[in-house]
Design a protein around this motif. Structure first.
Motif, PDB file in Angstrom:
ATOM      1  N   ASP A 148       0.876  -1.168   0.000  1.00  0.00           N
ATOM      2  CA  ASP A 148       0.000   0.000   0.000  1.00  0.00           C
ATOM      3  C   ASP A 148       0.916   1.221   0.000  1.00  0.00           C
ATOM      4  O   ASP A 148       1.456   1.602   1.039  1.00  0.00           O
ATOM      5  N   ILE A 149       1.117   1.820  -1.169  1.00  0.00           N
ATOM      6  CA  ILE A 149       2.070   2.924  -1.293  1.00  0.00           C
ATOM      7  C   ILE A 149       1.687   4.087  -0.390  1.00  0.00           C
ATOM      8  O   ILE A 149       2.545   4.757   0.186  1.00  0.00           O
ATOM      9  N   GLU A 150       0.388   4.353  -0.245  1.00  0.00           N
ATOM     10  CA  GLU A 150      -0.049   5.444   0.643  1.00  0.00           C
ATOM     11  C   GLU A 150       0.448   5.204   2.072  1.00  0.00           C
ATOM     12  O   GLU A 150       0.897   6.132   2.754  1.00  0.00           O
ATOM     13  N   ARG A 151       0.376   3.955   2.525  1.00  0.00           N
ATOM     14  CA  ARG A 151       0.825   3.608   3.870  1.00  0.00           C
ATOM     15  C   ARG A 151       2.341   3.717   3.983  1.00  0.00           C
ATOM     16  O   ARG A 151       2.875   4.201   4.989  1.00  0.00           O
ATOM     17  N   GLU A 152       3.043   3.278   2.934  1.00  0.00           N
ATOM     18  CA  GLU A 152       4.502   3.288   2.959  1.00  0.00           C
ATOM     19  C   GLU A 152       5.062   4.693   3.114  1.00  0.00           C
ATOM     20  O   GLU A 152       6.103   4.897   3.747  1.00  0.00           O
ATOM     21  N   VAL A 153       4.389   5.676   2.541  1.00  0.00           N
ATOM     22  CA  VAL A 153       4.872   7.064   2.636  1.00  0.00           C
ATOM     23  C   VAL A 153       4.123   7.837   3.721  1.00  0.00           C
ATOM     24  O   VAL A 153       4.141   9.067   3.758  1.00  0.00           O
ATOM     25  N   GLU A 154       3.428   7.099   4.588  1.00  0.00           N
ATOM     26  CA  GLU A 154       2.713   7.663   5.738  1.00  0.00           C
ATOM     27  C   GLU A 154       1.606   8.631   5.332  1.00  0.00           C
ATOM     28  O   GLU A 154       1.344   9.619   6.012  1.00  0.00           O
ATOM     29  N   LEU A 155       0.936   8.325   4.213  1.00  0.00           N
ATOM     30  CA  LEU A 155      -0.235   9.085   3.795  1.00  0.00           C
ATOM     31  C   LEU A 155      -1.516   8.261   3.920  1.00  0.00           C
ATOM     32  O   LEU A 155      -2.597   8.742   3.608  1.00  0.00           O
ATOM     33  N   GLY A 156      -1.385   7.014   4.366  1.00  0.00           N
ATOM     34  CA  GLY A 156      -2.546   6.148   4.530  1.00  0.00           C
ATOM     35  C   GLY A 156      -2.879   5.947   5.996  1.00  0.00           C
ATOM     36  O   GLY A 156      -1.992   5.683   6.817  1.00  0.00           O
ATOM     37  N   GLY A 157      -4.157   6.075   6.345  1.00  0.00           N
ATOM     38  CA  GLY A 157      -4.589   5.902   7.729  1.00  0.00           C
ATOM     39  C   GLY A 157      -4.779   4.436   8.088  1.00  0.00           C
ATOM     40  O   GLY A 157      -4.712   3.540   7.236  1.00  0.00           O
ATOM     41  N   ASP A 158      -5.062   4.196   9.364  1.00  0.00           N
ATOM     42  CA  ASP A 158      -5.195   2.829   9.860  1.00  0.00           C
ATOM     43  C   ASP A 158      -6.370   2.098   9.238  1.00  0.00           C
ATOM     44  O   ASP A 158      -6.283   0.901   8.940  1.00  0.00           O
ATOM     45  N   ILE A 159      -7.497   2.796   9.057  1.00  0.00           N
ATOM     46  CA  ILE A 159      -8.682   2.133   8.500  1.00  0.00           C
ATOM     47  C   ILE A 159      -8.436   1.753   7.044  1.00  0.00           C
ATOM     48  O   ILE A 159      -8.852   0.680   6.592  1.00  0.00           O
ATOM     49  N   HIS A 160      -7.743   2.614   6.307  1.00  0.00           N
ATOM     50  CA  HIS A 160      -7.407   2.277   4.921  1.00  0.00           C
ATOM     51  C   HIS A 160      -6.503   1.046   4.873  1.00  0.00           C
ATOM     52  O   HIS A 160      -6.688   0.151   4.046  1.00  0.00           O
ATOM     53  N   SER A 161      -5.523   0.996   5.782  1.00  0.00           N
ATOM     54  CA  SER A 161      -4.626  -0.160   5.828  1.00  0.00           C
ATOM     55  C   SER A 161      -5.379  -1.432   6.191  1.00  0.00           C
ATOM     56  O   SER A 161      -5.089  -2.516   5.666  1.00  0.00           O
ATOM     57  N   LYS A 162      -6.365  -1.303   7.067  1.00  0.00           N
ATOM     58  CA  LYS A 162      -7.199  -2.453   7.411  1.00  0.00           C
ATOM     59  C   LYS A 162      -7.928  -2.967   6.169  1.00  0.00           C
ATOM     60  O   LYS A 162      -8.032  -4.185   5.940  1.00  0.00           O
ATOM     61  N   GLY A 163      -8.417  -2.042   5.341  1.00  0.00           N
ATOM     62  CA  GLY A 163      -9.089  -2.438   4.114  1.00  0.00           C
ATOM     63  C   GLY A 163      -8.181  -3.221   3.184  1.00  0.00           C
ATOM     64  O   GLY A 163      -8.606  -4.197   2.551  1.00  0.00           O
ATOM     65  N   VAL A 164      -6.913  -2.807   3.087  1.00  0.00           N
ATOM     66  CA  VAL A 164      -5.952  -3.516   2.238  1.00  0.00           C
ATOM     67  C   VAL A 164      -5.711  -4.922   2.774  1.00  0.00           C
ATOM     68  O   VAL A 164      -5.606  -5.889   2.004  1.00  0.00           O
ATOM     69  N   LEU A 165      -5.643  -5.073   4.091  1.00  0.00           N
ATOM     70  CA  LEU A 165      -5.444  -6.401   4.685  1.00  0.00           C
ATOM     71  C   LEU A 165      -6.659  -7.301   4.454  1.00  0.00           C
ATOM     72  O   LEU A 165      -6.518  -8.512   4.221  1.00  0.00           O
ATOM     73  N   ILE A 166      -7.859  -6.724   4.536  1.00  0.00           N
ATOM     74  CA  ILE A 166      -9.082  -7.494   4.234  1.00  0.00           C
ATOM     75  C   ILE A 166      -9.053  -7.977   2.795  1.00  0.00           C
ATOM     76  O   ILE A 166      -9.393  -9.134   2.501  1.00  0.00           O
ATOM     77  N   MET A 167      -8.626  -7.110   1.893  1.00  0.00           N
ATOM     78  CA  MET A 167      -8.513  -7.482   0.488  1.00  0.00           C
ATOM     79  C   MET A 167      -7.515  -8.628   0.306  1.00  0.00           C
ATOM     80  O   MET A 167      -7.754  -9.563  -0.466  1.00  0.00           O
ATOM     81  N   SER A 168      -6.413  -8.575   1.038  1.00  0.00           N
ATOM     82  CA  SER A 168      -5.418  -9.656   0.974  1.00  0.00           C
ATOM     83  C   SER A 168      -6.020 -10.970   1.443  1.00  0.00           C
ATOM     84  O   SER A 168      -5.759 -12.031   0.858  1.00  0.00           O
TER      85      SER A 168
END
Length: 346
Positions: A148-168
């Motif tokens: 998640d590039i947004e997360r890697e550059v600290e532009l992604g929030g926790d809920i967005h990261s949770k969504g990426v993990l659900i997708m995985s």
């Protein structure tokens, strides 16, 4: 008029009396009630924020008196709302202008691999508006990581990261239950320079990623919004009216073709309180709204081909979207297996 609407109409009447404002005809009352419902994204409930309602009645009175009439009509309430929006509309106007001049790249025609129009909401005080964002995905042989590039550059929030993990989790359970998911992928909101949070883009991210894996292009005429769970069920999100209207405005700017529209969660239908111009465009088949409850339905709409379900032999129908996904994943699994066997021999 149901009981709630009648009670709200009485509240409007008492406020008009107290503030010394002009009275409203029945269409104007209906417009105020409609706005109160839209404010809280409910077509069966209304906001009781008296300050906001009183300000709207005051401004509606101003426009009626300017036209030298003694009763507020629906057109005066509409003008008041339009004027309120125009006062804080500079940023939205700039964003749409940048899209129109191709400074911000948004496509609303054609079909492309690993690319989809996701929808988001921006807020300025009490005013909020929707806009599309170009979401892209790349994939390759790897060890199962989704970056998640947004997360890697600290532009992604926790809920967005949770969504990426659900997708995985969905990817693994659907396509690699009994073998490793031998791929790596990256996801990014192109030309996005602020923080990204929330899970309303999860469905869009999955569609873009599966398109990149299958190498099947997706229609750019359709934007998509919706969260999802690990079973591929699409779930409700916030700001549905603003998101639909935002994409509609961009399509108007770039040229409405009759093929454009929005894919939204079925569970959000109860929250629809759209602008009249959007309602008219849908009624005239110039704009589409598709309500779905599964990722498979989204993929079918975006790709235009059969998604495909597993048969008794554990295979997807030839030529289906899922068959293309499974075929490429199997290719990477075979590479992983070959590398492992070579390492063991050494």
């Amino acid at each position: 008029m149901d009981e709630n609407h009648l009670l709200y109409a009485r509240l409007i009447a008492s406020t008009v009396q107290k503030e010394g404002l002009l009275h409203l005809d029945k269409d104007a009352v209906a417009k105020v009630i409609e706005h109160a419902a839209r404010t809280i994204e409910e077509n069966s409930k209304m906001s009781l924020h008296l300050g906001s309602m009183t300000d709207l009645l005051r401004e509606s009175t101003y426009w009626a008196r300017k036209q030298q009439v003694s009763i507020i009509g629906r057109e005066h309430v509409t003008q008041a709302l339009k004027s309120r929006e125009q006062r804080v509309d500079r940023i939205r106007g700039q964003l749409i202008d940048h899209i129109g001049r191709n400074i911000t790249r948004i496509r609303v025609t054609g079909a492309y691999v690993g690319e989809v129009n996701a929808l988001s909401v921006l807020g300025i005080g009490e005013y909020s508006f929707g806009q599309p964002s170009r979401l892209t995905a790349n994939c390759r042989f790897g060890d199962g990581d989704i970056i998640d590039i947004e997360r890697e550059v600290e532009l992604g929030g926790d809920i967005h990261s949770k969504g990426v993990l659900i997708m995985s989790g969905y990817l693994g359970s659907t396509y690699a239950k009994d073998q490793p998911l031998s791929m790596s992928a990256s996801l990014v909101f192109e030309q996005s320079y602020g923080e990204v949070d929330g899970d309303s883009a999860t469905a869009a991210e999955l569609c873009a990623l599966l398109s990149a894996i299958a190498e099947v292009p997706l229609k750019q005429s359709l934007a998509i919004t919706g969260s999802m769970n690990q079973h591929g069920e699409v779930q409700a999100i916030g700001g549905i009216n603003e998101k639909i209207e935002g994409f509609f405005d961009v399509c108007i700017k770039l040229g409405l073709t009759g093929e454009q529209g929005v894919i939204m969660p079925l569970s959000n239908v109860q929250h629809l309180m759209l602008r009249q111009d959007v309602i008219d465009a849908v009624a005239e088949n110039k704009f589409q709204i598709h309500a779905i409850d599964s990722i498979d339905q989204a993929l079918a709409l975006l790709s235009g081909i059969e998604v495909g379900q597993l048969n008794e032999q554990g295979q997807y129908p030839e030529g289906s979207f899922n068959a293309a996904v499974a075929k490429r994943l199997q290719r990477w699994i075979d590479v992983h297996k070959h590398e492992k066997e070579s390492a063991e021999e050494d």
